[in-house]
Every structure is written in structure tokens, then in C-alpha cells.
Scaffold this motif. Structure first.
Motif, PDB file in Angstrom:
ATOM      1  N   UNK A 143       0.813  -1.215   0.000  1.00 14.37           N
ATOM      2  CA  UNK A 143       0.000   0.000   0.000  1.00 14.37           C
ATOM      3  C   UNK A 143       0.848   1.268   0.000  1.00 14.37           C
ATOM      4  N   UNK A 144       2.151   1.105  -0.224  1.00 12.72           N
ATOM      5  CA  UNK A 144       3.039   2.249  -0.390  1.00 12.72           C
ATOM      6  C   UNK A 144       3.690   2.789   0.858  1.00 12.72           C
ATOM      7  N   UNK A 145       3.663   2.026   1.952  1.00 12.38           N
ATOM      8  CA  UNK A 145       4.280   2.470   3.198  1.00 12.38           C
ATOM      9  C   UNK A 145       5.577   1.711   3.460  1.00 12.38           C
ATOM     10  N   UNK A 146       6.585   2.432   3.911  1.00 12.83           N
ATOM     11  CA  UNK A 146       7.838   1.827   4.341  1.00 12.83           C
ATOM     12  C   UNK A 146       7.846   1.716   5.852  1.00 12.83           C
ATOM     13  N   UNK A 147       8.705   0.865   6.371  1.00  8.02           N
ATOM     14  CA  UNK A 147       8.855   0.696   7.810  1.00  8.02           C
ATOM     15  C   UNK A 147      10.231   1.173   8.236  1.00  8.02           C
ATOM     16  N   UNK A 148      10.290   1.834   9.380  1.00 11.04           N
ATOM     17  CA  UNK A 148      11.571   2.291   9.915  1.00 11.04           C
ATOM     18  C   UNK A 148      11.477   2.357  11.438  1.00 11.04           C
ATOM     19  N   UNK A 149      12.603   2.138  12.081  1.00  9.61           N
ATOM     20  CA  UNK A 149      12.663   2.185  13.543  1.00  9.61           C
ATOM     21  C   UNK A 149      12.685   3.627  14.035  1.00  9.61           C
ATOM     22  N   UNK A 150      11.967   3.874  15.103  1.00 13.78           N
ATOM     23  CA  UNK A 150      11.986   5.199  15.727  1.00 13.78           C
ATOM     24  C   UNK A 150      13.387   5.574  16.193  1.00 13.78           C
ATOM     25  N   UNK A 151      14.217   4.576  16.482  1.00 13.69           N
ATOM     26  CA  UNK A 151      15.559   4.826  16.987  1.00 13.69           C
ATOM     27  C   UNK A 151      16.522   5.325  15.907  1.00 13.69           C
ATOM     28  N   UNK A 152      16.149   5.264  14.658  1.00 10.08           N
ATOM     29  CA  UNK A 152      17.005   5.749  13.569  1.00 10.08           C
ATOM     30  C   UNK A 152      17.160   7.268  13.712  1.00 10.08           C
ATOM     31  N   UNK A 153      18.391   7.801  13.704  1.00 10.80           N
ATOM     32  CA  UNK A 153      18.591   9.246  13.877  1.00 10.80           C
ATOM     33  C   UNK A 153      17.865  10.082  12.822  1.00 10.80           C
ATOM     34  N   UNK A 154      17.685   9.537  11.638  1.00 12.23           N
ATOM     35  CA  UNK A 154      16.963  10.281  10.588  1.00 12.23           C
ATOM     36  C   UNK A 154      15.506  10.462  10.955  1.00 12.23           C
ATOM     37  N   UNK A 155      14.947   9.509  11.687  1.00 11.74           N
ATOM     38  CA  UNK A 155      13.554   9.589  12.099  1.00 11.74           C
ATOM     39  C   UNK A 155      13.364  10.709  13.111  1.00 11.74           C
ATOM     40  N   UNK A 156      14.263  10.785  14.080  1.00 13.87           N
ATOM     41  CA  UNK A 156      14.163  11.861  15.072  1.00 13.87           C
ATOM     42  C   UNK A 156      14.244  13.221  14.393  1.00 13.87           C
ATOM     43  N   UNK A 157      15.106  13.351  13.404  1.00 15.30           N
ATOM     44  CA  UNK A 157      15.225  14.615  12.673  1.00 15.30           C
ATOM     45  C   UNK A 157      13.950  14.904  11.888  1.00 15.30           C
ATOM     46  N   UNK A 158      13.387  13.890  11.241  1.00 17.51           N
ATOM     47  CA  UNK A 158      12.168  14.069  10.451  1.00 17.51           C
ATOM     48  C   UNK A 158      10.986  14.467  11.324  1.00 17.51           C
TER      49      UNK A 158
END
Length: 144
Positions: free
Chosen positions: A37-52
């Protein structure tokens, strides 16, 4: 939306706590459903996620998040309902949440689970002060 590693998610990203075994298990279980359905998965712990997400570290792991391609960010039960609205077999959950009081019940249930998720298995790999309020569980599973 594309991450810095080149992974593309046309509709958005689902962010989960990779240190939570229940959360990781659910992410793996629904990976295909979300990716088709077009969604990716990523961990909240990824530094890029905190920045986003632009969240302080103490709020980052409080709840799962969904960031959509149009820039909206949903958290907790609202994130689940956003995803449910896009999955035919989960759509009844989305519809039920429109009934008076149901979304409040879902939110309370999510908050209860999220606040105690490190304790769900009875043994935790890390100390998570402020998230698991009933007991502190250390890396060896000892309760204090």
C-alpha cells in the motif's frame, strides 16, 4: 518519500520501536500489507527519524508514528486508524472509530499498551524509565 538509503515509500512511513518485541513482531507481520500500500517501515531509533519528526528524545519512543507523503504525522491510535482506513480488511476499525466514544476507548487502550509495552513479555532487555511505570526491569530481567 525516499530515505537516504534510497528506499522509496510512495504513501509514507510507519515508525515503530525496534526495542519492543511486540512492536517489532507486528511490524514484520504487517510489512507486506503496508509495503503493497506504499508504506515503508523504519525504527523510531534511527537518527533520521528523530530529525524528520522533530521530537525531543524523551517523546520519540512514546508511541508509533505514521508520516504520510503529504507531510501529515499521526501518532498512537490515530496512526493505526490512518493505516486502517487504507486497508480493506481493517477498514471496519476505522469506521467504528467514527462512532461516539469509540476513538477515545481506542486511544485509552493504545496509551495503556504503549505505556507498558516493555513489560508485556515479563522480561525487558533495557531499563525504560518513564515508559513502564509499574516496575523497573533491568537488563537481566530482575525486578525492583
Amino acid at each position: 518519500m525516499t530515505d537516504s538509503k534510497g528506499k522509496h515509500a510512495t504513501r509514507g512511513w510507519v515508525f515503530f520501536d525496534r526495542d519492543c518485541s511486540v512492536c517489532t513482531s507486528l511490524a514484520l507481520r504487517f510489512r507486506r500489507t503496508l509495503e503493497t500500500r506504499g508504506f515503508g517501515l523504519a525504527a523510531l531509533q534511527d537518527p533520521r527519524v528523530q530529525a524528520l519528526l522533530a521530537l525531543p528524545p524523551e517523546d520519540l519512543l512514546r508511541e508509533m508514528r505514521v508520516a504520510t507523503a503529504d507531510g501529515k504525522i499521526y501518532g498512537g491510535s490515530e496512526a493505526i486508524l490512518n493505516l486502517a482506513a487504507q486497508i480493506w480488511w481493517a477498514w471496519p476499525l476505522y469506521a467504528a472509530a467514527k462512532l461516539p466514544g469509540v476513538s477515545r476507548i481506542l486511544d485509552a487502550g493504545y496509551r495503556r499498551f504503549a505505556g507498558h509495552r516493555p513489560c508485556a513479555s515479563g522480561s525487558c532487555s533495557t531499563v525504560r524509565k518513564g515508559i513502564c511505570s509499574d516496575v523497573l526491569i533491568h537488563s537481566k530481567g530482575d525486578r525492583q
